[in-house]
Motif scaffolding. Sequence first.
Motif, short mmCIF file in Angstrom:
data_model
loop_
_atom_site.label_atom_id
_atom_site.label_comp_id
_atom_site.label_asym_id
_atom_site.label_seq_id
_atom_site.Cartn_x
_atom_site.Cartn_y
_atom_site.Cartn_z
N GLN A 1 0.84 -1.21 0.00
CA GLN A 1 0.00 0.00 0.00
C GLN A 1 0.87 1.25 0.00
OE1 GLN A 1 -3.24 0.02 2.86
NE2 GLN A 1 -3.64 -2.14 2.49
N ALA A 2 1.91 1.27 0.81
CA ALA A 2 2.82 2.41 0.84
C ALA A 2 3.52 2.56 -0.52
CB ALA A 2 3.85 2.24 1.95
N ASP A 3 3.96 1.44 -1.10
CA ASP A 3 4.60 1.48 -2.41
C ASP A 3 3.62 1.95 -3.49
OD1 ASP A 3 6.98 0.65 -1.28
OD2 ASP A 3 6.83 -1.42 -2.03
N CYS A 4 2.37 1.52 -3.41
CA CYS A 4 1.35 1.95 -4.38
C CYS A 4 1.14 3.46 -4.29
CB CYS A 4 0.04 1.22 -4.16
SG CYS A 4 0.06 -0.51 -4.72
N ARG A 5 1.11 3.99 -3.08
CA ARG A 5 0.95 5.44 -2.93
C ARG A 5 2.12 6.18 -3.57
NH1 ARG A 5 -1.24 3.69 1.91
NH2 ARG A 5 0.71 3.96 3.08
N GLU A 6 3.32 5.64 -3.41
CA GLU A 6 4.48 6.26 -4.03
C GLU A 6 4.42 6.15 -5.56
OE1 GLU A 6 9.33 6.06 -3.73
OE2 GLU A 6 8.16 5.35 -2.02
N LEU A 7 4.00 4.99 -6.05
CA LEU A 7 3.83 4.83 -7.50
C LEU A 7 2.78 5.79 -8.04
CD1 LEU A 7 3.95 0.94 -7.93
CD2 LEU A 7 5.64 2.59 -8.77
N MET A 8 1.70 5.95 -7.28
CA MET A 8 0.64 6.86 -7.71
C MET A 8 1.15 8.29 -7.82
SD MET A 8 -2.53 5.20 -5.58
CE MET A 8 -3.75 6.41 -6.05
N ALA A 9 1.97 8.72 -6.88
CA ALA A 9 2.53 10.07 -6.93
C ALA A 9 3.46 10.20 -8.14
CB ALA A 9 3.28 10.37 -5.64
N LEU A 10 4.27 9.18 -8.40
CA LEU A 10 5.17 9.19 -9.55
C LEU A 10 4.40 9.26 -10.86
CD1 LEU A 10 8.04 8.68 -10.83
CD2 LEU A 10 7.45 6.25 -10.75
N PHE A 11 3.40 8.40 -11.02
CA PHE A 11 2.64 8.36 -12.27
C PHE A 11 1.85 9.65 -12.48
CE2 PHE A 11 2.42 3.70 -13.69
CZ PHE A 11 3.65 3.41 -13.14
N ILE B 1 -6.03 -3.08 -12.69
CA ILE B 1 -4.94 -2.24 -13.17
C ILE B 1 -5.26 -0.79 -12.83
CG2 ILE B 1 -3.74 -1.37 -15.22
CD1 ILE B 1 -4.09 -4.13 -16.46
N VAL B 2 -4.30 -0.11 -12.21
CA VAL B 2 -4.42 1.31 -11.91
C VAL B 2 -3.74 2.05 -13.06
CG1 VAL B 2 -3.86 3.16 -10.29
CG2 VAL B 2 -4.35 0.86 -9.42
N GLY B 3 -4.54 2.79 -13.84
CA GLY B 3 -4.02 3.42 -15.04
C GLY B 3 -4.11 4.92 -15.02
N PRO C 1 -4.19 2.12 -21.00
CA PRO C 1 -3.63 3.18 -20.17
C PRO C 1 -2.22 3.54 -20.62
CG PRO C 1 -3.76 1.10 -18.95
CD PRO C 1 -4.41 0.88 -20.27
N LEU C 2 -1.91 4.80 -20.56
CA LEU C 2 -0.59 5.28 -20.97
C LEU C 2 0.49 4.82 -19.99
CD1 LEU C 2 0.85 7.07 -23.06
CD2 LEU C 2 0.37 9.02 -21.57
N ALA C 3 0.16 4.83 -18.72
CA ALA C 3 1.07 4.35 -17.66
C ALA C 3 0.20 3.62 -16.65
CB ALA C 3 1.79 5.52 -17.01
N CYS C 4 0.70 2.50 -16.11
CA CYS C 4 -0.14 1.75 -15.19
C CYS C 4 0.67 0.79 -14.34
CB CYS C 4 -1.24 1.01 -15.92
SG CYS C 4 -0.70 -0.08 -17.24
#
Length: 138
Positions: free
Chosen positions: A26-36, A51-53, A70-73
Amino acid sequence: MAENKTKPTDASVDGYIASRANAQQQADCRELMALFKRITRKTPRMWGPSIVGYSSYRYTYESGRTGEAPLACFAVRGRELVVYLVPEGQEQKSLLSRLGKHKMGKSCLYFKRLADLDRSVLEQLVVGSVAKLRRRYG
């Protein structure tokens, strides 16, 4: 012609992550979300059930098949996280060699946690993938 199964939905991104990811993921997903979000300047939405796109592009293959993706996911896949990339070209391959502990499929970058990766290299990979897709599909 078969219809693409992975389409944007109105499902909750936060709900998906909460239901599939352990605390570290979950913490890594939040970081990925900020990056994307920083790279695409778009908000996330679910594509299919898992898939989170970010953003999208329309493609047409030589076969005539068309669709939207999705362009990035990224996705949570059991004990691993997956970032979908277009790792083409020598620069992208060179970046992969410096990324850290991961496995790479044709377009799937698998890793257990972001702490195992060089985040600046990951960002360069995602930026390169997005640029490649934009050049190819507009």
